[in-house]
Scaffold this motif. Structure first.
Motif, PDB file in Angstrom:
ATOM      1  N   LEU A 110      13.192  11.615  36.013  1.00 21.99           N
ATOM      2  CA  LEU A 110      13.867  11.205  37.252  1.00 21.99           C
ATOM      3  C   LEU A 110      12.954  10.327  38.101  1.00 21.99           C
ATOM      4  O   LEU A 110      11.872  10.759  38.521  1.00 21.99           O
ATOM      5  N   ILE A 122      13.464   9.547  41.025  1.00 26.64           N
ATOM      6  CA  ILE A 122      13.593   9.942  42.437  1.00 26.64           C
ATOM      7  C   ILE A 122      12.269  10.421  43.018  1.00 26.64           C
ATOM      8  O   ILE A 122      12.020  10.265  44.218  1.00 26.64           O
ATOM      9  N   TRP A 123      11.405  10.990  42.179  1.00 31.40           N
ATOM     10  CA  TRP A 123      10.125  11.491  42.700  1.00 31.40           C
ATOM     11  C   TRP A 123       9.275  10.332  43.214  1.00 31.40           C
ATOM     12  O   TRP A 123       8.608  10.455  44.252  1.00 31.40           O
ATOM     13  N   ARG A 158      10.412   7.522  44.352  1.00 30.50           N
ATOM     14  CA  ARG A 158      11.048   7.034  45.574  1.00 30.50           C
ATOM     15  C   ARG A 158      10.705   7.957  46.753  1.00 30.50           C
ATOM     16  O   ARG A 158      10.499   7.501  47.879  1.00 30.50           O
ATOM     17  N   ILE A 159      10.644   9.255  46.495  1.00 32.10           N
ATOM     18  CA  ILE A 159      10.340  10.223  47.556  1.00 32.10           C
ATOM     19  C   ILE A 159       8.881  10.125  47.992  1.00 32.10           C
ATOM     20  O   ILE A 159       8.573  10.144  49.198  1.00 32.10           O
ATOM     21  N   ALA A 198       7.145   8.644  37.126  1.00 31.20           N
ATOM     22  CA  ALA A 198       8.229   9.541  36.730  1.00 31.20           C
ATOM     23  C   ALA A 198       8.231   9.861  35.251  1.00 31.20           C
ATOM     24  O   ALA A 198       7.797   9.066  34.410  1.00 31.20           O
ATOM     25  N   ASN A 227      14.260   7.508  35.136  1.00 28.98           N
ATOM     26  CA  ASN A 227      13.183   6.652  34.666  1.00 28.98           C
ATOM     27  C   ASN A 227      13.734   5.840  33.494  1.00 28.98           C
ATOM     28  O   ASN A 227      14.370   6.390  32.601  1.00 28.98           O
ATOM     29  N   TYR A 270      18.671   3.838  39.625  1.00 27.21           N
ATOM     30  CA  TYR A 270      18.370   4.483  40.907  1.00 27.21           C
ATOM     31  C   TYR A 270      17.954   5.939  40.729  1.00 27.21           C
ATOM     32  O   TYR A 270      17.311   6.514  41.620  1.00 27.21           O
ATOM     33  N   ILE A 271      18.316   6.529  39.588  1.00 28.60           N
ATOM     34  CA  ILE A 271      18.102   7.959  39.398  1.00 28.60           C
ATOM     35  C   ILE A 271      17.095   8.254  38.288  1.00 28.60           C
ATOM     36  O   ILE A 271      16.187   9.062  38.455  1.00 28.60           O
TER      37      ILE A 271
END
Length: 446
Positions: free
Chosen positions: A237, A239-240, A242-243, A234, A213, A210-211
């Motif tokens: 992370l 998260i980029w 996902r954002i 990624a 790569n 989830y966090i």
């Protein structure tokens, strides 16, 4: 250096593969103090490639191919050759902006600055990577990394010689705030982290998916399946993605490589072939907008299509039906190429290590030697009819170099190395002149 110190340094190198360095041990006041983390990790990279090969044999997975591995690492060597003449454009431009336009000097020795560096450099990488996929001129550089039809640790080393000449600009806003030493630490660790995720040996890694790569996320990125195109940019992370809406989970096995395969082991074609095609395509249009759009829209763009092209144009594909590029090449020839490739890689490493003590003439001779060697080995692996002639010429050029410069002492090499190379290239030249004569005789028959 004591054994304990050496073990400590080696363990630090291992931890750097996973970004597991504490701020307290990786904060430095000046650029000159920052360790060469990437260079120190090279032995680990090569050891990991061998380990992955052995694991695949044990698990009876698809074997690591000699030709593709040589091609991937050759691309990595070519990408480093400009460093024989110039330093890092990314770092040099960053330092210049920091010295002339810095607005806020964040403290180099603050853990918060270190954490800011981790997130900001990784965000910068996300956009460097995304631009490299969505702007065709930049894709001409980045496609090198995607051109392998395998997905293994050697693929991680398949790098572009051109990419550094556009990626530097994305990081410059950070120079308004962050010291160059902090940037240099994180730009290296960010790159090193991405090595171990290039593998099929590791499946998913639980909640960290989830966090971070991970190999699973990055397998998606390297796949040419339509639903995986332009996903998971990624670096460290995830998260980029996902954002910014570019995340895609691994739902089915990927087919790796380019949607239009390059089908070559020639390192020059791999590095520059797509760029040449892009320039020719741009020049073929009469409309000025079309000329510009060919370079700055996506790789799939054509007149009348969206900026990034239509995803429907990419054919569906599966592993069972996909045939990898694998031209016939005898086992002994592959063994020959692997041996000479190791010799060439060692020569390249010596050049990079001792370039400061070498004359420009010696560096240029080394540069040409490495490039010619990689080209010759590439066409040998393709079984090109002219490859024996090129390889014979390469071997004779080395023997001439030895007679003119090395043996008289103009170029200094250890005597054992000189003798070893002289024997190897003498035997190799005999092998390939024999093969070349046979090919010439067959040609005359026709």
């Amino acid at each position: 250096m004591t054994n304990a110190t050496a073990m400590q340094i080696n363990f630090l190198n291992v931890r750097s593969l996973f970004y597991l360095l504490a701020p307290s041990e990786s904060m430095f006041e000046t650029v000159e103090e920052v360790p060469e983390y990437t260079k120190q990790a090279v032995p680990l990279f090569l050891s990991a490639v061998i380990l992955e090969f052995l694991i695949k044999v044990i698990l009876r997975k698809d074997p690591t191919r000699v030709n593709d591995t040589i091609s991937s690492i050759s691309a990595g060597i070519v990408s480093e050759l400009p460093k024989l003449y110039i330093g890092s454009l990314t770092l040099q431009s960053y330092v210049w902006v920091y010295e002339h336009y810095n607005l806020i000097k964040l403290p180099w020795n603050s853990p918060w600055t270190w954490i800011f560096g981790l997130f900001s450099v990784d965000l910068g990488y996300y956009w460097v990577h995304r631009i490299g996929h969505e702007v065709n001129l930049f894709w001409a550089a980045h496609q090198v990394h995607h051109s392998s039809e395998e997905y293994n640790l050697a693929t991680a080393l398949r790098q572009s010689v051109l990419q550094q000449y556009f990626s530097w600009a994305v990081y410059l806003p950070l120079a308004l705030l962050m010291p160059p030493s902090v940037f240099l630490v994180h730009i290296q660790l960010n790159l090193i982290f991405q090595f171990w995720i290039h593998t099929e040996v590791i499946d998913r890694i639980g909640p960290l998916e989830y966090i971070l790569n991970t190999p699973s996320h990055h397998r998606v990125h390297h796949s040419r399946n339509p639903q995986y195109i332009d996903k998971n940019y990624a670096g460290v992370l995830i998260i980029w993605d996902r954002i910014f809406g570019t995340f895609e989970p691994e739902d089915e096995p990927g087919v790796y490589g380019l949607t239009s395969p390059i089908a070559t082991w020639n390192p020059l074609e791999i590095q520059f072939g797509y760029l040449i095609k892009t320039i020719k395509r741009s020049l073929s249009y009469n409309n000025l907008y079309h000329k510009i759009a060919t370079c700055f829209n996506g790789p799939g763009w054509q007149p009348g299509k969206p900026r990034l092209g239509n995803i429907e144009d990419i054919p569906k594909i599966d592993r069972q039906s996909f045939v990898k590029y694998n031209p016939k090449c005898s086992s002994w020839c592959q063994g020959y190429c692997l041996f000479h490739f190791v010799v060439t890689a060692a020569v390249n490493q010596e050049l990079l290590t001792f370039k400061s003590a070498m004359s420009m003439t010696d560096i240029t001779i080394g540069f040409i030697s490495v490039l010619l060697s990689l080209y010759s080995l590439g066409i040998l692996l393709e079984s090109r009819y002219y490859a024996p002639f090129v390889e014979y010429t390469r071997c004779m050029l080395y023997l001439a170099l030895d007679a003119i410069l090395i043996s008289p002492g103009y170029i200094i090499l250890p005597s054992a190395t000189t003798t070893f190379l002289k024997i190897i290239f003498s035997l190799s030249s005999l092998l390939w002149i024999t093969r070349a004569i046979k090919i010439s005789a067959k040609t005359k028959e026709y």
